[in-house]
Design a protein around this motif. Structure first.
Motif, mmCIF file in Angstrom:
data_model
loop_
_atom_site.group_PDB
_atom_site.id
_atom_site.type_symbol
_atom_site.label_atom_id
_atom_site.label_comp_id
_atom_site.label_asym_id
_atom_site.label_seq_id
_atom_site.Cartn_x
_atom_site.Cartn_y
_atom_site.Cartn_z
ATOM 1 N N UNK A 75 1.205 1.594 -3.704
ATOM 2 C CA UNK A 75 0.655 0.953 -2.462
ATOM 3 C C UNK A 75 0.673 -0.619 -3.116
ATOM 4 N N UNK A 76 0.247 -0.791 -4.258
ATOM 5 C CA UNK A 76 0.237 -2.218 -4.827
ATOM 6 C C UNK A 76 1.719 -2.501 -4.576
ATOM 7 N N UNK A 77 2.971 -2.001 -4.809
ATOM 8 C CA UNK A 77 4.123 -2.484 -4.749
ATOM 9 C C UNK A 77 4.579 -2.871 -3.333
ATOM 10 N N UNK A 78 3.902 -2.004 -2.434
ATOM 11 C CA UNK A 78 4.189 -2.149 -0.930
ATOM 12 C C UNK A 78 3.643 -3.666 -0.303
ATOM 13 N N UNK A 79 2.651 -4.261 -1.372
ATOM 14 C CA UNK A 79 2.081 -5.556 -0.840
ATOM 15 C C UNK A 79 2.856 -6.633 -0.577
ATOM 16 N N UNK A 80 2.740 -7.128 0.725
ATOM 17 C CA UNK A 80 3.591 -8.081 0.793
ATOM 18 C C UNK A 80 2.873 -9.486 1.254
ATOM 19 N N UNK A 81 2.554 -10.106 0.036
ATOM 20 C CA UNK A 81 1.610 -11.049 0.187
ATOM 21 C C UNK A 81 2.331 -12.528 -0.605
ATOM 22 N N UNK A 82 1.830 -13.569 -0.320
ATOM 23 C CA UNK A 82 2.034 -14.617 -1.035
ATOM 24 C C UNK A 82 0.954 -15.695 -1.014
ATOM 25 N N UNK A 83 1.006 -16.844 -2.032
ATOM 26 C CA UNK A 83 -0.062 -17.786 -1.865
ATOM 27 C C UNK A 83 0.520 -18.936 -1.108
ATOM 28 N N UNK A 98 -1.652 -15.091 1.967
ATOM 29 C CA UNK A 98 -1.054 -14.525 3.299
ATOM 30 C C UNK A 98 -0.630 -13.205 3.277
ATOM 31 N N UNK A 99 -1.072 -12.350 4.043
ATOM 32 C CA UNK A 99 -0.475 -10.977 3.842
ATOM 33 C C UNK A 99 0.278 -10.452 5.361
ATOM 34 N N UNK A 100 1.359 -10.143 4.977
ATOM 35 C CA UNK A 100 2.195 -9.629 5.709
ATOM 36 C C UNK A 100 1.739 -7.981 6.030
ATOM 37 N N UNK A 101 1.843 -7.477 7.314
ATOM 38 C CA UNK A 101 1.169 -6.255 7.310
ATOM 39 C C UNK A 101 2.141 -5.359 8.435
ATOM 40 N N UNK A 102 3.494 -5.129 7.747
ATOM 41 C CA UNK A 102 4.475 -4.270 8.512
ATOM 42 C C UNK A 102 4.311 -2.967 8.166
ATOM 43 N N UNK A 103 3.956 -2.575 6.962
ATOM 44 C CA UNK A 103 3.824 -1.260 6.792
ATOM 45 C C UNK A 103 2.507 -0.625 6.333
ATOM 46 N N UNK A 104 2.474 0.652 6.275
ATOM 47 C CA UNK A 104 1.116 1.264 6.001
ATOM 48 C C UNK A 104 0.846 0.832 4.660
ATOM 49 N N UNK A 105 1.907 0.798 3.786
ATOM 50 C CA UNK A 105 1.462 -0.103 2.309
ATOM 51 C C UNK A 105 1.022 -1.123 2.305
ATOM 52 N N UNK A 106 1.619 -2.195 3.012
ATOM 53 C CA UNK A 106 1.184 -3.613 3.120
ATOM 54 C C UNK A 106 -0.009 -3.895 3.710
ATOM 55 N N UNK A 107 -0.506 -2.803 4.798
ATOM 56 C CA UNK A 107 -2.024 -2.983 5.174
ATOM 57 C C UNK A 107 -2.951 -2.262 4.335
ATOM 58 N N UNK A 108 -2.894 -1.551 3.469
ATOM 59 C CA UNK A 108 -3.651 -0.943 2.368
ATOM 60 C C UNK A 108 -3.602 -1.525 1.227
ATOM 61 N N UNK A 109 -2.708 -2.515 0.946
ATOM 62 C CA UNK A 109 -2.482 -3.167 -0.303
ATOM 63 C C UNK A 109 -3.972 -3.810 -0.820
ATOM 64 N N UNK A 110 -4.625 -4.957 0.024
ATOM 65 C CA UNK A 110 -5.983 -5.149 -0.468
ATOM 66 C C UNK A 110 -6.976 -4.233 -1.000
ATOM 67 N N UNK A 111 -6.896 -2.709 -0.454
ATOM 68 C CA UNK A 111 -7.807 -1.846 -0.787
ATOM 69 C C UNK A 111 -7.233 -1.340 -2.257
ATOM 70 N N UNK A 112 -5.838 -1.127 -2.372
ATOM 71 C CA UNK A 112 -5.284 -0.918 -3.493
ATOM 72 C C UNK A 112 -5.686 -1.921 -4.682
ATOM 73 N N UNK A 113 -5.614 -3.205 -4.258
ATOM 74 C CA UNK A 113 -5.905 -4.396 -5.294
ATOM 75 C C UNK A 113 -7.180 -4.110 -5.842
ATOM 76 N N UNK A 114 -8.138 -3.880 -4.715
ATOM 77 C CA UNK A 114 -9.659 -3.781 -5.084
ATOM 78 C C UNK A 114 -9.778 -2.537 -6.079
ATOM 79 N N UNK A 115 -9.067 -1.574 -5.683
ATOM 80 C CA UNK A 115 -9.307 -0.450 -6.603
ATOM 81 C C UNK A 115 -8.638 -0.520 -8.117
ATOM 82 N N UNK A 116 -7.535 -1.227 -8.110
ATOM 83 C CA UNK A 116 -7.090 -1.482 -9.398
ATOM 84 C C UNK A 116 -7.966 -2.335 -10.381
ATOM 85 N N UNK A 117 -8.862 -3.422 -9.376
ATOM 86 C CA UNK A 117 -9.647 -4.272 -10.295
ATOM 87 C C UNK A 117 -10.599 -3.520 -10.496
ATOM 88 N N UNK A 118 -11.387 -2.682 -9.987
ATOM 89 C CA UNK A 118 -12.515 -1.692 -10.406
ATOM 90 C C UNK A 118 -12.028 -0.901 -11.527
#
Length: 177
Positions: A75-83, A98-118
């Motif tokens: 899911x982290x790899x699916x992140x489609x974001x850029x500063x 800025x987050x592109x949200x074209x796939x399930x993975x890219x939509x869930x990427x912020x949750x995955x990032x928060x989980x990885x941070x935790x």
């Protein structure tokens, strides 16, 4: 959540996932076209897989064991974001993600990032499993005394306190004849 000892999944559709993401403060696509199709269950399936993966990783980390981060990492790899540089005013310049949200993975990427941070930065002495027998949630105890017992005082805490009160009240009353 558990209802009568059986688990009930509150995420039943892609729309349920999008509602949860909005309530949690995460960005969601304006038009939910997941993986190029409207009405796909890819988001629901991915959200459930991510949820179970994160739960497993938290449990492993709490027990001092190694977990399998494959799903979280995918899911982290699916992140489609850029500063992006954003001017808020003459002297207010910020970098916004800025987050592109074209796939399930890219939509869930912020949750995955928060989980990885935790998983990498949290004090796991403060990560606790809710003490309500019917609850499956984990939480971070940020109270001053670090003696929080329930994920939610409004739900699990209240249910347990009412049950304890009823037991005390029943034991206090003299038997009726």
């Amino acid at each position: 959540m558990r209802v009568n000892a059986a688990f009930l999944d509150l995420l039943q559709s892609d729309e349920d996932v999008l509602i949860w993401l909005r309530q949690a403060g995460y960005p969601t696509p304006r038009t939910p076209r997941i993986d190029g199709r409207t009405g796909s269950v890819a988001l629901l399936r991915s959200a459930r897989r991510l949820r179970e993966s994160v739960r497993s990783l938290v449990e492993s980390r709490k027990m001092g064991q190694r977990g399998d981060p494959f799903i979280l990492n995918s899911i982290l790899a699916a992140s489609r974001s850029y500063p992006q540089l954003v001017w808020r005013g003459p002297n207010a310049v910020e970098i916004e993600t800025v987050r592109r949200q074209e796939t399930a993975g890219s939509i869930l990427a912020p949750v995955a990032e928060a989980a990885a941070e935790l998983l990498t930065t949290a004090d796991f002495d403060l990560i606790k499993h809710c003490e309500d027998d019917t609850c499956s949630l984990w939480f971070s105890d940020q109270t001053k005394s670090h003696n929080r017992r329930w994920c939610s005082m409004e739900i699990c805490g209240n249910r347990n306190k009412v049950a304890a009160y009823r037991v005390r009240d029943r034991n206090r009353r003299p038997p009726t004849s």
